[in-house]
Design an enzyme around this catalytic site. Structure first.
Site, PDB file in Angstrom:
ATOM      1  N   LYS A   1       0.876  -1.169   0.000  1.00 41.33           N
ATOM      2  CA  LYS A   1       0.000   0.000   0.000  1.00 41.33           C
ATOM      3  C   LYS A   1       0.916   1.222   0.000  1.00 41.33           C
ATOM      4  CE  LYS A   1      -4.147   2.025   0.863  1.00 41.33           C
ATOM      5  NZ  LYS A   1      -5.399   1.827   0.101  1.00 41.33           N
TER       6      LYS A   1
ATOM      7  N   GLY B   1      -4.054   0.629  -4.672  1.00 43.68           N
ATOM      8  CA  GLY B   1      -4.153   2.071  -4.794  1.00 43.68           C
ATOM      9  C   GLY B   1      -4.932   2.677  -3.637  1.00 43.68           C
TER      10      GLY B   1
END
Length: 227
Positions: free
Chosen positions: A38, A119
């Site tokens: 992440k 994302g």
């Protein structure tokens, strides 16, 4: 098999992390090494004297390759806002170059058979005045997995996101139907509409789950791992 994908969604809060976790677990059940990243997260809490993001902690915990938190989530913004706004509050500037550099450094040293880079928000989330998070996927030249939050309006959101991904020159590797509303009308008809219109395979349908419930073993088309 050694695959890397960028995970995006039709909007924020459509279950990208939930689906990323489930894909990583399914891969491990097939004996594959996995890594979830992440690179950018907005929204932090202080735990044990360290600021961290819940989504990033979940990916860190489920990955078979264990990395320090800072490698899983190199850029953490405290406010749960659009990333460029959260960065402005901290007087920081986000760039694709820095995000891509962090990702490449990790990918060069970690050889997972399946790597998923999640994302933030949807495909066109701004990073600064010129760049969006889509530019990170473009810079890394990653195939994309789209998480479609199955709610009213999802057809438009999914088709527009697909068009944007293809316009950016990237391949949509597949999509996941994540059932967010247990009372959604014509759920199966909506899914079949997207099956006909999205130029990529439906990887699986994640049923609506209450907190703590485990996905059924049949949710995913395991042919995804046979490539």
């Amino acid at each position: 098999m050694k695959k890397r994908y960028f995970i995006t969604g039709t909007d924020t809060d459509v279950g990208k992390t939930h689906i990323t976790e489930a894909l990583l677990r399914a891969a491990q059940q097939r004996g594959l090494t996995t890594l979830g990243l992440k690179p950018l997260a907005a929204g932090a809490e202080l735990i044990g004297g360290q600021w961290s993001n819940d989504d990033a902690r979940r990916l860190q915990a489920v990955s078979s390759l264990k990395l320090p938190y800072e490698q899983v989530n190199p850029i953490l913004l405290r406010a749960a806002l659009a990333p460029h706004l959260a960065a402005e509050m901290e007087q920081r500037r986000l760039t694709v170059q820095s995000l891509a550099g962090f990702c490449r450094g990790t990918l060069m040293t970690q050889r997972a058979q399946l790597t998923l880079i999640e994302g933030a928000g949807g495909w066109r989330v701004p990073l600064n005045d010129r760049e969006t998070l889509a530019d990170l996927a473009i810079d890394l030249n990653l195939e994309v997995i789209l998480v479609v939050g199955m709610t009213l309006g999802c057809l438009n959101h999914a088709l527009l996101t697909m068009e944007a991904i293809r316009r950016d020159g990237l391949q949509l590797a597949g999509w996941v139907a994540n059932c967010l509303d247990p009372q959604m009308s014509s759920l199966e008809a909506n899914i079949q509409t997207l099956v006909k219109r999205l130029p990529a395979p439906l990887l699986g349908t994640m049923p609506f789950l209450l907190a703590g419930e485990t996905p059924p073993p049949t949710w995913l088309d395991t042919r995804f791992f046979d490539d």
